[in-house]
Design an enzyme around this catalytic site. Structure first.
Site, PDB file in Angstrom:
ATOM      1  N   ASP A  38      49.342  80.468  43.420  1.00 36.27           N
ATOM      2  CA  ASP A  38      49.254  79.089  42.945  1.00 36.27           C
ATOM      3  C   ASP A  38      49.681  78.094  44.022  1.00 36.27           C
ATOM      4  OD1 ASP A  38      48.812  77.080  41.097  1.00 36.27           O
ATOM      5  OD2 ASP A  38      50.830  77.201  40.254  1.00 36.27           O
ATOM      6  N   ASN A  86      39.400  78.144  34.942  1.00 35.40           N
ATOM      7  CA  ASN A  86      39.119  77.369  36.149  1.00 35.40           C
ATOM      8  C   ASN A  86      37.716  76.755  36.163  1.00 35.40           C
ATOM      9  OD1 ASN A  86      41.057  79.497  38.407  1.00 35.40           O
ATOM     10  ND2 ASN A  86      41.675  77.701  37.217  1.00 35.40           N
TER      11      ASN A  86
END
Length: 247
Positions: A38, A86
């Site tokens: 991340d 996503n």
């Protein structure tokens, strides 16, 4: 693969051989590691570059840390490259990611194959471009016999989606029978899950497999996650006592 920022060349995996710990040590060793990679977007914004440049830097770090992982005795490394959620990101970013995945698979698979990496992609295949799916299958077939280290790439992946998809295939039985319905039944449950960027949650990652995983949270954005940070994470794992429900 998506994910990294340490772009210096790393030692060829075939020459790696250092164990994770001294064989005489009593410290536990993490052989199966998963990472939530991340922070690529924040890394890019902090430097005034495009988010896709951040993803490219993240992919460089995946490759570098993969090589480090092999040197440190890790047998399976799983990276969260693209989640089912996503797809909701801006179309330009998603398109850039798909193009990068395709380019990286084409350019890096032969190299990783030479270095003894086995590649596996886990996640839903529906909705993924046919050419990219063909590249993924080709990479898996080419590297399928390698044993140095296995790289599981969680692509179009969601932990809940995996459990739902497994439940649809499940014909009954025990936990092991259910495991056989997961995307990669041969994957070991991770000993350790690392998340970068200062966030402290699993974000729908390996929900079935993470039942007894140790968690380590790091403040570095993923492209800044160095070998030293990986070693520190493994060191923190080694100091913990895993009970698995016992005493």
């Amino acid at each position: 693969m998506a994910g990294g920022g340490d772009r210096a060349s790393a030692t060829d995996l075939r020459s790696a051989g250092s164990p994770a710990t001294d064989p005489g040590s009593s410290a536990q060793v993490a052989r199966y590691v998963a990472i939530i990679t991340d922070g690529n977007g924040r890394w890019a914004r902090a430097r005034g570059v495009s988010v896709n440049e951040g993803h490219s830097a993240g992919a460089d770090t995946v490759k570098a840390r993969l090589r480090d992982a092999a040197e440190l005795g890790i047998k399976e490394l799983t990276v969260y490259s693209f989640s089912t959620e996503n797809w909701s990101r801006p179309a330009e970013e998603v398109q850039g990611l798909m193009e990068m995945f395709s380019q990286r698979i084409a350019s890096e698979t032969p190299e990783l194959h030479e270095e003894g990496v086995r590649m596996r992609f886990i996640g839903r295949r529906e909705g993924v471009d046919a050419k990219l799916l063909e590249q993924m299958r080709g990479a898996e077939e080419l590297t399928g016999g390698n044993e140095r280290i296995t790289l599981f790439v969680a692509f179009n992946y969601g932990g809940r989606a995996e459990i739902v998809d497994a439940a649809r295939r499940f014909a009954g039985g025990d936990e092991e029978a259910f495991r056989q319905c997961l995307y990669a039944p041969e994957m070991h449950d991770p000993d350790l899950i690392i998340r970068t960027s200062g966030e402290r949650r699993l974000s729908n990652y390996l929900l079935w497999q993470s039942a007894y995983a140790e968690l380590v949270f790091r403040d570095e954005l993923w492209p800044d996650f160095t070998r030293e940070a990986l070693e520190e994470s493994l060191g923190e794992f080694a100091e913990r006592r895993r009970r698995f429900g016992g005493r």
